[in-house]
Write a protein that holds these residues in place. Structure first.
Motif, PDB file in Angstrom:
ATOM      1  N   VAL A   1       9.871  18.288   8.623  1.00 60.18           N
ATOM      2  CA  VAL A   1       9.246  16.999   8.581  1.00 60.18           C
ATOM      3  C   VAL A   1       8.380  16.297   9.689  1.00 60.18           C
ATOM      4  O   VAL A   1       9.455  16.838  10.879  1.00 60.18           O
ATOM      5  N   PHE A   2       7.326  15.411   9.710  1.00 60.03           N
ATOM      6  CA  PHE A   2       6.942  15.388  10.909  1.00 60.03           C
ATOM      7  C   PHE A   2       6.643  14.388  11.327  1.00 60.03           C
ATOM      8  O   PHE A   2       5.968  13.721   9.988  1.00 60.03           O
ATOM      9  N   LEU A   3       5.887  14.156  12.349  1.00 60.32           N
ATOM     10  CA  LEU A   3       5.157  12.443  12.142  1.00 60.32           C
ATOM     11  C   LEU A   3       5.366  12.018  13.502  1.00 60.32           C
ATOM     12  O   LEU A   3       5.037  12.789  14.813  1.00 60.32           O
ATOM     13  N   GLN A   4       3.697  11.451  13.572  1.00 56.73           N
ATOM     14  CA  GLN A   4       3.009  11.350  15.158  1.00 56.73           C
ATOM     15  C   GLN A   4       3.014   9.937  15.403  1.00 56.73           C
ATOM     16  O   GLN A   4       2.761   9.068  14.192  1.00 56.73           O
ATOM     17  N   THR A   5       4.620   9.798  16.724  1.00 61.80           N
ATOM     18  CA  THR A   5       4.338   8.349  16.634  1.00 61.80           C
ATOM     19  C   THR A   5       4.552   8.888  18.462  1.00 61.80           C
ATOM     20  O   THR A   5       5.047   9.904  18.668  1.00 61.80           O
ATOM     21  N   GLU A   6       4.494   7.658  18.826  1.00 61.68           N
ATOM     22  CA  GLU A   6       4.808   7.728  20.418  1.00 61.68           C
ATOM     23  C   GLU A   6       6.194   8.129  20.738  1.00 61.68           C
ATOM     24  O   GLU A   6       7.371   8.098  19.795  1.00 61.68           O
ATOM     25  N   HIS A   7       6.816   8.701  21.850  1.00 61.89           N
ATOM     26  CA  HIS A   7       8.362   8.689  22.320  1.00 61.89           C
ATOM     27  C   HIS A   7       8.001   9.345  23.881  1.00 61.89           C
ATOM     28  O   HIS A   7       6.734   8.583  24.536  1.00 61.89           O
ATOM     29  N   THR A   8       9.569   8.863  24.572  1.00 62.25           N
ATOM     30  CA  THR A   8       9.954   8.970  25.814  1.00 62.25           C
ATOM     31  C   THR A   8       9.197   9.865  26.701  1.00 62.25           C
ATOM     32  O   THR A   8       9.244  10.175  27.664  1.00 62.25           O
ATOM     33  N   SER A   9       9.184  11.360  25.765  1.00 58.42           N
ATOM     34  CA  SER A   9       8.835  12.746  26.465  1.00 58.42           C
ATOM     35  C   SER A   9       7.553  12.828  26.537  1.00 58.42           C
ATOM     36  O   SER A   9       6.415  12.510  26.614  1.00 58.42           O
ATOM     37  N   LYS A  10       6.635  13.809  27.908  1.00 59.38           N
ATOM     38  CA  LYS A  10       5.924  13.111  28.591  1.00 59.38           C
ATOM     39  C   LYS A  10       5.272  14.582  28.458  1.00 59.38           C
ATOM     40  O   LYS A  10       4.091  15.330  28.096  1.00 59.38           O
ATOM     41  N   PHE A  11       6.143  15.782  26.901  1.00 64.16           N
ATOM     42  CA  PHE A  11       5.506  16.526  26.003  1.00 64.16           C
ATOM     43  C   PHE A  11       5.236  15.904  24.996  1.00 64.16           C
ATOM     44  O   PHE A  11       5.055  14.961  24.513  1.00 64.16           O
ATOM     45  N   PRO A  12       3.708  17.554  24.773  1.00 62.10           N
ATOM     46  CA  PRO A  12       3.642  16.069  23.081  1.00 62.10           C
ATOM     47  C   PRO A  12       4.007  16.638  22.034  1.00 62.10           C
ATOM     48  O   PRO A  12       3.397  15.764  21.242  1.00 62.10           O
ATOM     49  N   VAL A  13       5.251  17.331  22.467  1.00 61.09           N
ATOM     50  CA  VAL A  13       6.077  17.384  20.930  1.00 61.09           C
ATOM     51  C   VAL A  13       7.419  17.616  21.539  1.00 61.09           C
ATOM     52  O   VAL A  13       7.715  17.513  22.155  1.00 61.09           O
TER      53      VAL A  13
END
Length: 129
Positions: A35-47
């Motif tokens: 299950v995936f979602l394109q959203t901003e997150h706190t990590s510097k990694f793309p995933v």
């Protein structure tokens, strides 16, 4: 890119996990489901990613933990498939939906197939927009 799976790359945020299951899309390659979602997150990694194994199918914690460890390891070794083909930040959760444990080599093949399917679906969506 290092073949590591550090703390920054793991999905821990309860809010993000809830949002993921409410709004996310999924791809499936038995016995794995993402299950995936394109959203901003706190990590510097793309995933940011997480793994889950249902207690309903594997009663013993030993079995669940072993499968999760194998899933994390297969992802860690093949994450370059995802990293080289994404330009937006994503979060995803990979669930084990099978009823019996699979071998490491079989899980490796299934993980590779799942990650390629995910990249294809993301690129297909990007082309539509």
């Amino acid at each position: 890119m290092k073949n590591t799976l550090g703390k920054q790359e793991r999905l821990k945020s309860r809010k993000l996990i809830e949002k993921l299951y409410q709004q996310g899309n999924s791809v499936k390659t038995f016995p794995l489901r993402m299950v995936f979602l394109q959203t901003e997150h706190t990590s510097k990694f793309p995933v940011q990613m997480g793994v889950s194994v249902p207690k309903r199918n594997f009663k013993l914690a030993v079995d669940r933990n072993r499968i999760k460890r194998l899933m994390r390891e297969t992802y860690r070794l093949q994450k370059n498939i995802v990293y080289n083909n994404l330009d937006m930040p994503y979060v995803f959760m990979i669930s084990y939906i099978g009823k019996e444990e699979r071998s490491y080599s079989e899980l490796c093949l299934k993980m590779e197939k799942l990650l390629k399917l995910f990249v294809a679906k993301v690129n297909e969506k990007k082309d539509e927009n």
